[in-house]
Design an enzyme around this catalytic site. Sequence first.
Site, short mmCIF file in Angstrom:
data_model
loop_
_atom_site.label_atom_id
_atom_site.label_comp_id
_atom_site.label_asym_id
_atom_site.label_seq_id
_atom_site.Cartn_x
_atom_site.Cartn_y
_atom_site.Cartn_z
N SER A 136 0.86 -1.18 0.00
CA SER A 136 0.00 0.00 0.00
C SER A 136 0.90 1.23 0.00
O SER A 136 1.74 1.40 0.89
CB SER A 136 -0.87 -0.04 1.26
OG SER A 136 -1.56 1.17 1.43
N LYS A 162 -1.20 -0.87 -4.34
CA LYS A 162 -2.42 -0.14 -3.96
C LYS A 162 -2.04 1.30 -3.69
O LYS A 162 -1.14 1.57 -2.90
CB LYS A 162 -3.01 -0.80 -2.71
CG LYS A 162 -4.00 0.03 -1.94
CD LYS A 162 -4.68 -0.82 -0.87
CE LYS A 162 -4.71 -0.11 0.47
NZ LYS A 162 -5.33 -0.93 1.52
N LEU A 163 -2.70 2.21 -4.38
CA LEU A 163 -2.43 3.64 -4.20
C LEU A 163 -3.46 4.23 -3.26
O LEU A 163 -4.66 4.08 -3.47
CB LEU A 163 -2.52 4.38 -5.54
CG LEU A 163 -1.68 3.85 -6.70
CD1 LEU A 163 -1.95 4.69 -7.95
CD2 LEU A 163 -0.20 3.87 -6.35
N LYS A 164 -3.00 4.94 -2.26
CA LYS A 164 -3.92 5.73 -1.45
C LYS A 164 -4.32 6.94 -2.28
O LYS A 164 -3.45 7.56 -2.93
CB LYS A 164 -3.21 6.19 -0.17
CG LYS A 164 -2.92 5.04 0.79
CD LYS A 164 -4.21 4.55 1.39
CE LYS A 164 -3.96 3.55 2.50
NZ LYS A 164 -5.23 3.10 3.11
N ASP A 189 -7.26 3.03 -2.76
CA ASP A 189 -7.95 3.02 -1.46
C ASP A 189 -8.22 4.47 -1.06
O ASP A 189 -7.29 5.26 -0.88
CB ASP A 189 -7.07 2.33 -0.41
CG ASP A 189 -7.78 2.18 0.93
OD1 ASP A 189 -8.93 2.63 1.07
OD2 ASP A 189 -7.16 1.59 1.85
N ASN A 191 -10.14 5.43 1.68
CA ASN A 191 -10.41 5.62 3.11
C ASN A 191 -11.58 6.59 3.35
O ASN A 191 -11.49 7.52 4.15
CB ASN A 191 -9.16 6.08 3.87
CG ASN A 191 -8.12 4.97 4.00
OD1 ASN A 191 -7.06 5.04 3.39
ND2 ASN A 191 -8.44 3.93 4.73
N GLU A 214 -11.19 0.68 -3.13
CA GLU A 214 -11.44 0.32 -1.72
C GLU A 214 -12.06 1.50 -0.98
O GLU A 214 -11.56 2.63 -1.05
CB GLU A 214 -10.09 -0.08 -1.10
CG GLU A 214 -10.18 -0.59 0.33
CD GLU A 214 -8.81 -1.05 0.84
OE1 GLU A 214 -7.92 -1.36 0.02
OE2 GLU A 214 -8.64 -1.11 2.07
N ASP A 239 -13.57 -1.93 3.42
CA ASP A 239 -12.61 -2.11 4.51
C ASP A 239 -13.27 -1.60 5.80
O ASP A 239 -13.87 -2.38 6.56
CB ASP A 239 -11.32 -1.34 4.14
CG ASP A 239 -10.29 -1.31 5.24
OD1 ASP A 239 -10.54 -1.83 6.33
OD2 ASP A 239 -9.18 -0.73 5.02
N LYS A 263 -9.40 -7.42 7.84
CA LYS A 263 -8.37 -7.09 8.83
C LYS A 263 -8.84 -7.72 10.13
O LYS A 263 -9.90 -7.35 10.66
CB LYS A 263 -8.25 -5.59 9.02
CG LYS A 263 -7.67 -4.85 7.82
CD LYS A 263 -7.65 -3.36 8.05
CE LYS A 263 -7.01 -2.65 6.86
NZ LYS A 263 -7.30 -1.20 6.86
N GLY A 291 -3.93 -4.60 6.12
CA GLY A 291 -2.85 -4.36 7.08
C GLY A 291 -3.09 -3.05 7.81
O GLY A 291 -3.82 -2.17 7.31
O1 SMG Z 1 -0.12 -2.52 6.81
O2 SMG Z 1 0.68 -2.17 4.84
C1 SMG Z 1 -0.07 -1.88 5.76
C2 SMG Z 1 -0.97 -0.70 5.60
C3 SMG Z 1 -2.02 -0.96 4.59
O3 SMG Z 1 -3.09 0.85 3.53
C4 SMG Z 1 -3.04 0.15 4.50
N1 SMG Z 1 -3.89 0.26 5.51
O4 SMG Z 1 -7.13 1.56 4.85
O5 SMG Z 1 -6.22 -0.27 4.25
C5 SMG Z 1 -6.16 0.81 4.83
C6 SMG Z 1 -4.91 1.28 5.52
C7 SMG Z 1 -5.16 1.70 6.90
C8 SMG Z 1 -3.95 2.02 7.63
S1 SMG Z 1 -4.00 3.55 8.35
C9 SMG Z 1 -2.86 3.35 9.59
MG MG Z 2 -8.26 0.41 3.43
#
Ligand code: SMG
Ligand code: MG
Length: 370
Positions: A136, A162-164, A189, A191, A214, A239, A263, A291
């Site tokens: 990510s 995966k790109l935020k 993703d 969020n 996502e 998620d 998760k 994660g």
């Molecule tokens: O553990 O590699 C990892 C992080 C993966 O992007 C990741 N997690 O929304 O999926 C998600 C984010 C939440 C983490 S915010 C601390």
């Molecule tokens: Mg996510």
Amino acid sequence: MTRVRTVELRMVGLPLVRPFRTSFGEETEKVCTLVRVETDDVWGWGECVTGVDPGFSEEFNEGAWRVLRDFLVPALFRAGDIVPGDLERVFASVRGNPMAKATLVNAVLDAWLREHGESLASFLGADRDRVACGVSVGIASSAERLLDQVDGYLAEGYQRIKLKIEPGTDLERVAAVRAAHPQIALSVDANAAYSSADVETFLALDAYDLLMIEQPLHHEDLVRHAALQRQIRTALCLDESIRSEADARAAIELGACRIVNIKQGRVGGLLEAVRVHDACRALGVPVWCGGMLETGLGRAANLALAALPGFTLPGDTSASARYFTEDLTEPHVMMPDGTMAVPQGPGIGVDPLPERLEACTLHRERLEEP
Ligand code: SMG
Ligand code: MG
């Protein structure tokens, strides 16, 4: 049966190798609570996935600590002799708080498995000993910086990027990465940074052959996710919206997603995570392991879970080196083929390195059976 005699809560802090920015904030350090339970014979570890702020979920570090110390641990002591399957009932008097609950459920399960000499992967029903890894990538300050990071991760072997994303830079960044890498497995993703007024953005994203989008919308809004899913070709993945098996069933039945991110920390622990997995599998919905920037302890639990048969997509199960210069455990290492070994020892199969653990400890509290 097993009986927990003492519980140690420990807040640890580890610097991240690079800041991790999402649509809701930036982290430069991993700060989390570890729980160590002790029975007469063995110990077990759990890692809480809350963050410093209530940004990803309502739960956050200091709050989860209070819930553990003042409610969950006393309930565990009162319960006396238990098996892991009893814990849901033991913690039923505490509403919600799945991340705090997961920490203790996982720690007790780890201890119980160590006592029985069984690996977590075997207990959960894993059917492989290596898992496919994705990574990510946080929101970068420019498209060039993002491309540099993506190139680096691809060179290491990661099987999915995966790109935020966030409103404003989303399409430009996705277009740049897709143009540079026409064939890679790519997802985004959000969020929960968007609203249903942003449908044009999602229609535009359909052009980039993404594996999934996502959590585009508010975590409580399954109905609008379902409406969005009907309007776009790309699969939606949820998620934050999925906190239990019941949530997963509701989301799938409504058509709010076609893929589920599991998760274990977000759904109340490894036992509920398996129920989410089983429900999705029965309904033909692929899942992958999310994660929360876990240390090597939480990551070991994630790797065991990701080895279950319904986990058919690469997860956010990245190598220790993607997060930390020095992990709390022996590092989890990814092979150049983009896979990582599932720990095979009893329980989660790893322990913190004692000196490293002490060096990372911010504060701790020991609770004893009354
Ligand atoms: O553990 O590699 C990892 C992080 C993966 O992007 C990741 N997690 O929304 O999926 C998600 C984010 C939440 C983490 S915010 C601390
Ligand atoms: Mg996510």
